[in-house]
Design a protein around this motif. Structure first.
Motif, short mmCIF file in Angstrom:
data_model
loop_
_atom_site.label_atom_id
_atom_site.label_comp_id
_atom_site.label_asym_id
_atom_site.label_seq_id
_atom_site.Cartn_x
_atom_site.Cartn_y
_atom_site.Cartn_z
N PHE A 132 -17.53 -3.24 39.76
CA PHE A 132 -18.25 -3.84 38.66
C PHE A 132 -17.59 -3.43 37.36
CE2 PHE A 132 -22.32 -3.66 41.32
CZ PHE A 132 -22.36 -5.02 41.52
N THR A 133 -17.49 -4.35 36.43
CA THR A 133 -17.05 -4.05 35.08
C THR A 133 -18.11 -4.58 34.13
OG1 THR A 133 -14.74 -4.33 35.75
CG2 THR A 133 -15.20 -4.34 33.38
N ILE A 134 -18.75 -3.68 33.42
CA ILE A 134 -19.78 -4.08 32.46
C ILE A 134 -19.09 -4.40 31.14
CG2 ILE A 134 -21.81 -3.33 31.16
CD1 ILE A 134 -22.43 -1.43 33.51
N HIS A 135 -19.35 -5.60 30.62
CA HIS A 135 -18.76 -6.00 29.35
C HIS A 135 -19.70 -5.78 28.18
CE1 HIS A 135 -14.90 -7.66 30.55
NE2 HIS A 135 -15.50 -7.97 31.68
N HIS A 136 -21.00 -5.93 28.44
CA HIS A 136 -21.94 -5.79 27.32
C HIS A 136 -23.34 -5.51 27.84
CE1 HIS A 136 -23.46 -6.44 23.27
NE2 HIS A 136 -24.37 -7.25 23.76
N ILE A 137 -24.02 -4.59 27.18
CA ILE A 137 -25.43 -4.33 27.43
C ILE A 137 -26.16 -4.57 26.12
CG2 ILE A 137 -27.18 -2.63 28.06
CD1 ILE A 137 -25.01 -1.20 29.72
N ALA A 141 -33.33 -5.36 28.92
CA ALA A 141 -31.93 -5.47 28.50
C ALA A 141 -31.24 -6.57 29.28
CB ALA A 141 -31.20 -4.15 28.73
N ILE A 142 -30.24 -7.16 28.63
CA ILE A 142 -29.36 -8.13 29.28
C ILE A 142 -28.03 -7.41 29.52
CG2 ILE A 142 -28.02 -10.26 28.96
CD1 ILE A 142 -30.88 -10.95 29.30
N VAL A 143 -27.52 -7.52 30.74
CA VAL A 143 -26.24 -6.91 31.10
C VAL A 143 -25.30 -8.02 31.53
CG1 VAL A 143 -25.08 -5.22 32.56
CG2 VAL A 143 -27.47 -4.84 31.88
N VAL A 144 -24.11 -8.05 30.94
CA VAL A 144 -23.11 -9.07 31.26
C VAL A 144 -21.85 -8.37 31.75
CG1 VAL A 144 -21.71 -10.94 30.32
CG2 VAL A 144 -24.05 -10.62 29.51
N GLY A 145 -21.29 -8.87 32.84
CA GLY A 145 -20.09 -8.24 33.35
C GLY A 145 -19.38 -9.07 34.40
N ARG A 146 -18.44 -8.41 35.05
CA ARG A 146 -17.63 -9.02 36.12
C ARG A 146 -17.80 -8.20 37.40
NH1 ARG A 146 -14.21 -12.80 34.66
NH2 ARG A 146 -13.80 -13.11 32.46
N ASP A 172 -9.36 -11.64 51.59
CA ASP A 172 -9.43 -12.33 50.30
C ASP A 172 -9.85 -11.37 49.19
OD1 ASP A 172 -12.11 -11.93 50.87
OD2 ASP A 172 -12.66 -14.03 50.85
N ASN A 173 -9.96 -11.93 47.99
CA ASN A 173 -10.29 -11.13 46.82
C ASN A 173 -11.21 -11.93 45.88
OD1 ASN A 173 -9.02 -10.14 43.83
ND2 ASN A 173 -9.60 -8.55 45.26
N PRO A 174 -12.46 -12.21 46.34
CA PRO A 174 -13.35 -12.99 45.49
C PRO A 174 -13.78 -12.20 44.26
CG PRO A 174 -14.53 -12.20 47.41
CD PRO A 174 -13.09 -11.82 47.60
N LYS A 175 -14.02 -12.93 43.17
CA LYS A 175 -14.47 -12.30 41.94
C LYS A 175 -15.28 -13.29 41.14
CE LYS A 175 -9.78 -12.53 40.88
NZ LYS A 175 -8.63 -11.75 40.58
N GLY A 176 -16.03 -12.77 40.20
CA GLY A 176 -16.86 -13.63 39.37
C GLY A 176 -17.52 -12.85 38.26
N VAL A 177 -18.57 -13.44 37.74
CA VAL A 177 -19.29 -12.86 36.62
C VAL A 177 -20.77 -12.73 36.97
CG1 VAL A 177 -17.68 -13.73 34.89
CG2 VAL A 177 -19.63 -15.13 35.56
N PHE A 178 -21.47 -11.90 36.19
CA PHE A 178 -22.91 -11.75 36.39
C PHE A 178 -23.61 -11.56 35.05
CE2 PHE A 178 -21.19 -7.43 36.87
CZ PHE A 178 -21.97 -6.71 35.98
N THR A 179 -24.86 -12.00 35.03
CA THR A 179 -25.77 -11.72 33.93
C THR A 179 -27.05 -11.19 34.57
OG1 THR A 179 -24.87 -13.52 32.61
CG2 THR A 179 -27.01 -12.67 31.94
N LEU A 180 -27.45 -10.00 34.15
CA LEU A 180 -28.63 -9.37 34.71
C LEU A 180 -29.69 -9.20 33.63
CD1 LEU A 180 -26.85 -6.37 36.50
CD2 LEU A 180 -27.41 -8.61 37.49
N LEU A 181 -30.93 -9.43 34.00
CA LEU A 181 -32.05 -8.99 33.18
C LEU A 181 -32.53 -7.71 33.84
CD1 LEU A 181 -34.21 -9.18 30.98
CD2 LEU A 181 -35.54 -10.63 32.55
#
Length: 139
Positions: free
Chosen positions: A87-92, A100-105, A113-122
């Motif tokens: 996980f890489t957190i970009h912004h809290i 809080a809103i947490v945005v990351g990868r 394989d090597n799947p990846k994406g983004v997330f937004t958490l409440l």
């Protein structure tokens, strides 16, 4: 001098308290560690254990902690499927003292394989613990 020493004694616990951002980061770090140990039950400790917890991914809306755990276990049945999670957190962004809103990868490293994406958490502070109450994850 005595007043200064008492002030240090009384204020020292405050300086040791973690900020909300640090507490949130600790939850997500613990999830990453649990995943990488193949422990989905411990991974799910970062989520609100409620039927009102929401998980949104691709074209799927999932409601509830138990259905989310069952889906994780179905889609990731063994260590090879789990791979290594990062996980890489970009912004809290704190919305209040308890939300809080947490945005990351996210990124999985697997042999195939090597799947990846983004997330937004409440994340909400429930009973003195920061928990994910809504997760929107996509590739």
């Amino acid at each position: 001098m005595r007043q200064f020493i008492w002030a240090l004694v009384l204020l020292s616990p405050l300086s040791l308290a973690a900020s909300p951002q640090e507490e949130i980061t600790q939850v997500i770090t613990a999830q990453q560690q649990a995943w990488n140990q193949g422990d989905l039950d411990s991974y799910m400790k970062g989520y609100w254990q409620s039927e009102h917890m929401r998980f949104v991914t691709q074209n799927d809306f999932r409601y509830g902690w138990e259905p989310t755990l069952a889906a994780y276990k179905k889609h990731y049945p063994n260590k090879a499927a789990l791979g290594e999670l990062k996980f890489t957190i970009h912004h809290i962004q704190l919305l209040s003292d308890v939300a809080a809103i947490v945005v990351g990868r996210w990124e999985l490293t697997r042999q195939k394989d090597n799947p990846k994406g983004v997330f937004t958490l409440l994340m909400e502070k429930i009973e003195e613990q920061w928990l994910i109450t809504h997760d929107h994850t996509s590739e």
